[in-house]
Design a protein around this motif. Sequence first.
Motif: not given
Length: 67
Positions: A6-16
């Motif tokens: 529903a919201t995509g990538v969240q949390g500690g995802a790296d920028p790439d």
Amino acid sequence: MLVTGATGVQGGADPDARAGYDFAQHQGGRQADIAALRELHPGLMDFDAWLDREGAALFQKGSPPAA
């Protein structure tokens, strides 16, 4: 990294990772002419075909895929 539909990538995802996800999900990703590519490369496989023809055996053997 937490990924939700529903919201995509969240949390500690790296920028790439975030940029790649946003590109694929929200900016259309890459648009390839698969029919034209198959004319140039008759052996071109999608993931399901690769898994059926080659990948499953590699996974069962525990072998890494060839580079």
